[in-house]
Scaffold this motif. Sequence first.
Motif, PDB file in Angstrom:
ATOM      1  N   LYS A  83       0.849  -1.189   0.000  1.00 58.48           N
ATOM      2  CA  LYS A  83       0.000   0.000   0.000  1.00 58.48           C
ATOM      3  C   LYS A  83       0.884   1.238   0.000  1.00 58.48           C
ATOM      4  O   LYS A  83       1.791   1.359   0.812  1.00 58.48           O
ATOM      5  CB  LYS A  83      -0.906   0.004   1.238  1.00 58.48           C
ATOM      6  CG  LYS A  83      -1.860   1.174   1.265  1.00 58.48           C
ATOM      7  CD  LYS A  83      -2.913   0.966   2.323  1.00 58.48           C
ATOM      8  CE  LYS A  83      -4.052   1.935   2.140  1.00 58.48           C
ATOM      9  NZ  LYS A  83      -4.769   1.776   0.874  1.00 58.48           N
ATOM     10  N   THR A  84       0.620   2.151  -0.927  1.00 57.00           N
ATOM     11  CA  THR A  84       1.401   3.388  -0.974  1.00 57.00           C
ATOM     12  C   THR A  84       0.544   4.631  -0.867  1.00 57.00           C
ATOM     13  O   THR A  84       1.039   5.671  -0.459  1.00 57.00           O
ATOM     14  CB  THR A  84       2.223   3.485  -2.281  1.00 57.00           C
ATOM     15  OG1 THR A  84       1.342   3.365  -3.395  1.00 57.00           O
ATOM     16  CG2 THR A  84       3.284   2.405  -2.346  1.00 57.00           C
ATOM     17  N   ALA A  85      -0.731   4.536  -1.242  1.00 55.43           N
ATOM     18  CA  ALA A  85      -1.571   5.729  -1.267  1.00 55.43           C
ATOM     19  C   ALA A  85      -2.995   5.408  -0.835  1.00 55.43           C
ATOM     20  O   ALA A  85      -3.494   4.307  -1.076  1.00 55.43           O
ATOM     21  CB  ALA A  85      -1.585   6.328  -2.666  1.00 55.43           C
ATOM     22  N   SER A  86      -3.633   6.384  -0.246  1.00 58.87           N
ATOM     23  CA  SER A  86      -5.032   6.262   0.117  1.00 58.87           C
ATOM     24  C   SER A  86      -5.847   5.928  -1.118  1.00 58.87           C
ATOM     25  O   SER A  86      -5.654   6.523  -2.180  1.00 58.87           O
ATOM     26  CB  SER A  86      -5.502   7.590   0.712  1.00 58.87           C
ATOM     27  OG  SER A  86      -6.859   7.533   1.048  1.00 58.87           O
ATOM     28  N   GLY A  87      -6.722   4.939  -1.009  1.00 58.29           N
ATOM     29  CA  GLY A  87      -7.604   4.585  -2.112  1.00 58.29           C
ATOM     30  C   GLY A  87      -7.027   3.631  -3.138  1.00 58.29           C
ATOM     31  O   GLY A  87      -7.693   3.303  -4.111  1.00 58.29           O
ATOM     32  N   ASP A  88      -5.774   3.158  -2.934  1.00 58.04           N
ATOM     33  CA  ASP A  88      -5.166   2.284  -3.939  1.00 58.04           C
ATOM     34  C   ASP A  88      -5.651   0.834  -3.863  1.00 58.04           C
ATOM     35  O   ASP A  88      -5.326   0.016  -4.714  1.00 58.04           O
ATOM     36  CB  ASP A  88      -3.640   2.349  -3.912  1.00 58.04           C
ATOM     37  CG  ASP A  88      -3.003   1.812  -2.638  1.00 58.04           C
ATOM     38  OD1 ASP A  88      -3.711   1.237  -1.784  1.00 58.04           O
ATOM     39  OD2 ASP A  88      -1.774   1.976  -2.491  1.00 58.04           O
ATOM     40  N   GLY A  89      -6.447   0.485  -2.830  1.00 52.47           N
ATOM     41  CA  GLY A  89      -7.006  -0.854  -2.714  1.00 52.47           C
ATOM     42  C   GLY A  89      -6.012  -1.920  -2.315  1.00 52.47           C
ATOM     43  O   GLY A  89      -6.313  -3.110  -2.373  1.00 52.47           O
ATOM     44  N   ARG A  90      -4.828  -1.517  -1.891  1.00 57.31           N
ATOM     45  CA  ARG A  90      -3.803  -2.491  -1.502  1.00 57.31           C
ATOM     46  C   ARG A  90      -3.782  -2.683   0.006  1.00 57.31           C
ATOM     47  O   ARG A  90      -4.067  -1.771   0.773  1.00 57.31           O
ATOM     48  CB  ARG A  90      -2.434  -2.026  -1.974  1.00 57.31           C
ATOM     49  CG  ARG A  90      -2.311  -2.048  -3.474  1.00 57.31           C
ATOM     50  CD  ARG A  90      -0.878  -1.798  -3.900  1.00 57.31           C
ATOM     51  NE  ARG A  90      -0.778  -1.913  -5.345  1.00 57.31           N
ATOM     52  CZ  ARG A  90      -0.375  -0.946  -6.131  1.00 57.31           C
ATOM     53  NH1 ARG A  90      -0.008   0.219  -5.633  1.00 57.31           N
ATOM     54  NH2 ARG A  90      -0.325  -1.138  -7.438  1.00 57.31           N
ATOM     55  N   THR A  91      -3.391  -3.886   0.399  1.00 51.52           N
ATOM     56  CA  THR A  91      -3.159  -4.203   1.799  1.00 51.52           C
ATOM     57  C   THR A  91      -1.674  -3.986   2.056  1.00 51.52           C
ATOM     58  O   THR A  91      -0.844  -4.440   1.269  1.00 51.52           O
ATOM     59  CB  THR A  91      -3.558  -5.674   2.075  1.00 51.52           C
ATOM     60  OG1 THR A  91      -4.939  -5.842   1.700  1.00 51.52           O
ATOM     61  CG2 THR A  91      -3.363  -6.037   3.529  1.00 51.52           C
ATOM     62  N   PRO A  92      -1.310  -3.272   3.124  1.00 51.07           N
ATOM     63  CA  PRO A  92       0.114  -2.985   3.357  1.00 51.07           C
ATOM     64  C   PRO A  92       0.937  -4.245   3.614  1.00 51.07           C
ATOM     65  O   PRO A  92       0.382  -5.312   3.901  1.00 51.07           O
ATOM     66  CB  PRO A  92       0.104  -2.086   4.594  1.00 51.07           C
ATOM     67  CG  PRO A  92      -1.217  -2.247   5.220  1.00 51.07           C
ATOM     68  CD  PRO A  92      -2.165  -2.729   4.165  1.00 51.07           C
ATOM     69  N   GLU A  93       2.237  -4.103   3.485  1.00 50.16           N
ATOM     70  CA  GLU A  93       3.196  -5.171   3.785  1.00 50.16           C
ATOM     71  C   GLU A  93       4.227  -4.608   4.751  1.00 50.16           C
ATOM     72  O   GLU A  93       4.640  -3.463   4.608  1.00 50.16           O
ATOM     73  CB  GLU A  93       3.885  -5.642   2.494  1.00 50.16           C
ATOM     74  CG  GLU A  93       2.913  -6.239   1.500  1.00 50.16           C
ATOM     75  CD  GLU A  93       3.512  -6.465   0.113  1.00 50.16           C
ATOM     76  OE1 GLU A  93       4.719  -6.194  -0.095  1.00 50.16           O
ATOM     77  OE2 GLU A  93       2.760  -6.905  -0.772  1.00 50.16           O
ATOM     78  N   GLY A  94       4.623  -5.410   5.717  1.00 45.65           N
ATOM     79  CA  GLY A  94       5.622  -4.960   6.683  1.00 45.65           C
ATOM     80  C   GLY A  94       5.251  -5.363   8.089  1.00 45.65           C
ATOM     81  O   GLY A  94       4.358  -6.185   8.312  1.00 45.65           O
ATOM     82  N   LEU A  95       5.938  -4.763   9.052  1.00 42.84           N
ATOM     83  CA  LEU A  95       5.713  -5.040  10.472  1.00 42.84           C
ATOM     84  C   LEU A  95       4.882  -3.917  11.077  1.00 42.84           C
ATOM     85  O   LEU A  95       5.241  -2.737  10.982  1.00 42.84           O
ATOM     86  CB  LEU A  95       7.043  -5.156  11.228  1.00 42.84           C
ATOM     87  CG  LEU A  95       6.932  -5.374  12.732  1.00 42.84           C
ATOM     88  CD1 LEU A  95       6.205  -6.681  13.055  1.00 42.84           C
ATOM     89  CD2 LEU A  95       8.308  -5.359  13.378  1.00 42.84           C
ATOM     90  N   TYR A  96       3.779  -4.304  11.710  1.00 44.16           N
ATOM     91  CA  TYR A  96       2.863  -3.364  12.349  1.00 44.16           C
ATOM     92  C   TYR A  96       2.460  -3.927  13.704  1.00 44.16           C
ATOM     93  O   TYR A  96       2.978  -4.942  14.141  1.00 44.16           O
ATOM     94  CB  TYR A  96       1.633  -3.129  11.451  1.00 44.16           C
ATOM     95  CG  TYR A  96       2.018  -2.597  10.093  1.00 44.16           C
ATOM     96  CD1 TYR A  96       2.285  -1.249   9.905  1.00 44.16           C
ATOM     97  CD2 TYR A  96       2.172  -3.457   9.002  1.00 44.16           C
ATOM     98  CE1 TYR A  96       2.676  -0.757   8.667  1.00 44.16           C
ATOM     99  CE2 TYR A  96       2.568  -2.974   7.766  1.00 44.16           C
ATOM    100  CZ  TYR A  96       2.819  -1.627   7.608  1.00 44.16           C
ATOM    101  OH  TYR A  96       3.222  -1.148   6.384  1.00 44.16           O
ATOM    102  N   TRP A  97       1.494  -3.275  14.357  1.00 42.31           N
ATOM    103  CA  TRP A  97       1.006  -3.680  15.679  1.00 42.31           C
ATOM    104  C   TRP A  97      -0.499  -3.597  15.697  1.00 42.31           C
ATOM    105  O   TRP A  97      -1.091  -2.793  14.975  1.00 42.31           O
ATOM    106  CB  TRP A  97       1.562  -2.747  16.770  1.00 42.31           C
ATOM    107  CG  TRP A  97       3.030  -2.604  16.682  1.00 42.31           C
ATOM    108  CD1 TRP A  97       3.728  -1.626  16.028  1.00 42.31           C
ATOM    109  CD2 TRP A  97       4.005  -3.504  17.203  1.00 42.31           C
ATOM    110  NE1 TRP A  97       5.077  -1.863  16.130  1.00 42.31           N
ATOM    111  CE2 TRP A  97       5.273  -3.012  16.849  1.00 42.31           C
ATOM    112  CE3 TRP A  97       3.934  -4.673  17.950  1.00 42.31           C
ATOM    113  CZ2 TRP A  97       6.442  -3.643  17.202  1.00 42.31           C
ATOM    114  CZ3 TRP A  97       5.097  -5.312  18.309  1.00 42.31           C
ATOM    115  CH2 TRP A  97       6.339  -4.790  17.934  1.00 42.31           C
ATOM    116  N   ILE A  98      -1.110  -4.382  16.557  1.00 44.29           N
ATOM    117  CA  ILE A  98      -2.540  -4.228  16.819  1.00 44.29           C
ATOM    118  C   ILE A  98      -2.654  -3.030  17.752  1.00 44.29           C
ATOM    119  O   ILE A  98      -2.102  -3.047  18.855  1.00 44.29           O
ATOM    120  CB  ILE A  98      -3.136  -5.503  17.457  1.00 44.29           C
ATOM    121  CG1 ILE A  98      -2.989  -6.700  16.520  1.00 44.29           C
ATOM    122  CG2 ILE A  98      -4.592  -5.272  17.863  1.00 44.29           C
ATOM    123  CD1 ILE A  98      -3.616  -6.527  15.158  1.00 44.29           C
TER     124      ILE A  98
END
Length: 175
Positions: A73-88
């Motif tokens: 995911k790079t931009a708002s509205g691009d319909g992609r799910t991000p990749e990487g390390l995140y947190w709940i």
Amino acid sequence: MAPRFGRRGLLGLAAGAACLGTPAIARAFALPVAPRADHIVVSKSKRVLELRAKGEILKRYRIALGFTPEGHKTASGDGRTPEGLYWIDRRNPRSEYFLSIGISYPNAEDEARARSLGVRPGGDIFIHGQPVRPREIRAAQGKKDWTAGCIAVANDEIEEIWAMTPLATPITILA
């Protein structure tokens, strides 16, 4: 002089007051006793979300992704799910998608990438259940990937995930 209410009147007032602050889409469920996950791993290419504890897989779920699932995911509205390390980082029991668990996207790296491209990174990425509104239910039916970038599971599965993942659980989203 204060009005006087009989027993029935008081019960009616109490019931009415209890209903006032409850949105129509609010719901309750009993949290089952379940083991706690210490890590969530998502494989976008395999369409799988795994709950893990001490490296062992506790549960595995089939998932739906954003409507344009390939790539980060790079931009708002691009319909992609991000990749990487995140947190709940948050929970929404009154979600429009039958419970939702917030993912900490965008992180500092995502924000820097979006800034360099001159776009907004977007946000509000969640693991959630199915839509609760009829129009969204019809829009999602029969589609493999239908979210705006979130990770979707069945409603009974989001209840399990909710019960098994405390706030601050790390989530790794792989391509």
